[in-house]
Design a protein around this motif. Structure first.
Motif, PDB file in Angstrom:
ATOM      1  N   GLU A 168       2.369   4.996  -1.363  1.00  0.00           N
ATOM      2  CA  GLU A 168       3.052   5.400  -2.580  1.00  0.00           C
ATOM      3  C   GLU A 168       4.155   4.438  -2.955  1.00  0.00           C
ATOM      4  OE1 GLU A 168       4.342   9.373  -1.950  1.00  0.00           O
ATOM      5  OE2 GLU A 168       2.327  10.190  -2.017  1.00  0.00           O
ATOM      6  N   VAL A 188       2.750   1.482  -4.749  1.00  0.00           N
ATOM      7  CA  VAL A 188       2.301   1.863  -6.079  1.00  0.00           C
ATOM      8  C   VAL A 188       3.505   2.075  -6.974  1.00  0.00           C
ATOM      9  CG1 VAL A 188       1.062   3.610  -7.411  1.00  0.00           C
ATOM     10  CG2 VAL A 188       0.151   2.844  -5.217  1.00  0.00           C
ATOM     11  N   MET A 204      -9.201   8.900  -5.219  1.00  0.00           N
ATOM     12  CA  MET A 204      -7.952   8.154  -5.432  1.00  0.00           C
ATOM     13  C   MET A 204      -7.678   7.218  -4.274  1.00  0.00           C
ATOM     14  SD  MET A 204      -5.374  10.805  -7.278  1.00  0.00           S
ATOM     15  CE  MET A 204      -4.124   9.576  -7.411  1.00  0.00           C
ATOM     16  N   THR A 205      -8.014   7.652  -3.066  1.00  0.00           N
ATOM     17  CA  THR A 205      -7.828   6.791  -1.899  1.00  0.00           C
ATOM     18  C   THR A 205      -8.714   5.551  -2.032  1.00  0.00           C
ATOM     19  OG1 THR A 205      -7.371   8.730  -0.549  1.00  0.00           O
ATOM     20  CG2 THR A 205      -7.926   6.703   0.610  1.00  0.00           C
ATOM     21  N   GLN A 223      -9.873   4.322  -4.859  1.00  0.00           N
ATOM     22  CA  GLN A 223      -9.340   3.506  -5.954  1.00  0.00           C
ATOM     23  C   GLN A 223      -8.078   2.781  -5.515  1.00  0.00           C
ATOM     24  OE1 GLN A 223      -8.899   6.395  -9.070  1.00  0.00           O
ATOM     25  NE2 GLN A 223     -10.987   6.093  -9.824  1.00  0.00           N
ATOM     26  N   GLY A 224      -7.257   3.462  -4.703  1.00  0.00           N
ATOM     27  CA  GLY A 224      -6.048   2.815  -4.180  1.00  0.00           C
ATOM     28  C   GLY A 224      -6.397   1.625  -3.302  1.00  0.00           C
ATOM     29  N   LEU A 273      -7.560  -1.081  -5.576  1.00  0.00           N
ATOM     30  CA  LEU A 273      -6.390  -1.649  -6.247  1.00  0.00           C
ATOM     31  C   LEU A 273      -5.584  -2.519  -5.288  1.00  0.00           C
ATOM     32  CD1 LEU A 273      -4.636  -1.787  -8.771  1.00  0.00           C
ATOM     33  CD2 LEU A 273      -3.445   0.269  -7.986  1.00  0.00           C
ATOM     34  N   GLN A 274      -5.435  -2.053  -4.052  1.00  0.00           N
ATOM     35  CA  GLN A 274      -4.706  -2.848  -3.062  1.00  0.00           C
ATOM     36  C   GLN A 274      -5.429  -4.162  -2.802  1.00  0.00           C
ATOM     37  OE1 GLN A 274      -3.888  -0.782   0.555  1.00  0.00           O
ATOM     38  NE2 GLN A 274      -2.943  -2.542   1.539  1.00  0.00           N
ATOM     39  N   GLY A 299       0.827  -1.198   0.000  1.00  0.00           N
ATOM     40  CA  GLY A 299       0.000   0.000   0.000  1.00  0.00           C
ATOM     41  C   GLY A 299       0.857   1.241   0.000  1.00  0.00           C
TER      42      GLY A 299
END
Length: 178
Positions: free
Chosen positions: A21, A24, A65-66, A68-69, A72-73, A19
């Motif tokens: 930055e 990513v 974005m959080t 989506q992050g 994604l995670q 998780g």
């Protein structure tokens, strides 16, 4: 043949699963673009200052974005789990294949040993059958000879009986016998 490299994929996905930055960056190979983006014209039609417009747009995008992050995670975590499960299945299949190959080799060795034993038994059996056939032949010849001897003995006995009977009827013999 296609060769999978699950360990490389694991490093990338595990980095992403961490998780933040850094995760990513590891999965994408670069830092993501994060920060305020101002939209010309603003959100409320120009009443607010440019700075206020940027904060509202940025905070909305940051939460999106959080989210989506996080999604994604979650996908990365699930993908890593699936890859690990597949690797474990592959390892289990490799163990089963190795056991099956060992069993196959063991059975082939047993077949070879049994084939050699069968060959010896067959040779021994053939020798015994040949000996029995030879004994059958000898017995048949012996029985035939014995039957000839019996026939000859019977013929000789009959001849002797006739001779003895004819001698008893003869006059010379009667006087000598008394």
């Amino acid at each position: 043949m296609y060769r999978q490299e699950p360990f490389c994929a694991r490093r990338v996905f595990r980095g992403a699963a961490l998780g933040g930055e850094e995760g990513v960056k590891m999965s994408l190979g670069r830092w993501p673009r994060v920060g305020p983006r101002c939209v010309p014209g603003g959100v409320s039609g120009g009443r607010e200052s440019a700075e206020g417009r940027c904060k509202k747009v940025t905070s909305g995008r940051e939460s999106k974005m959080t989210q989506q992050g996080a999604v994604l995670q979650g996908y990365n975590n699930e993908l890593v789990k699936c890859i690990e499960d597949l690797c474990m299945q592959k390892e289990e299949l490799n163990k089963q294949i190795q056991q099956a190959e060992e069993e196959k080799n063991k059975l082939q060795h047993e077949i070879q040993v049994l084939s050699e034993q069968l060959e010896c038994v067959c040779e021994n059996l053939a020798q015994k059958v040949a000996s029995r056939n030879e004994l059958d032949k000898i017995l048949a010849e012996t029985e035939a000879a014995y039957m000839k001897i019996l026939d000859s003995s019977r013929t000789l006995l009959n001849v002797l009986k006739k001779e003895v009977g004819s001698l008893k009827h003869s006059p010379d013999l009667k006087t000598n016998v008394t």
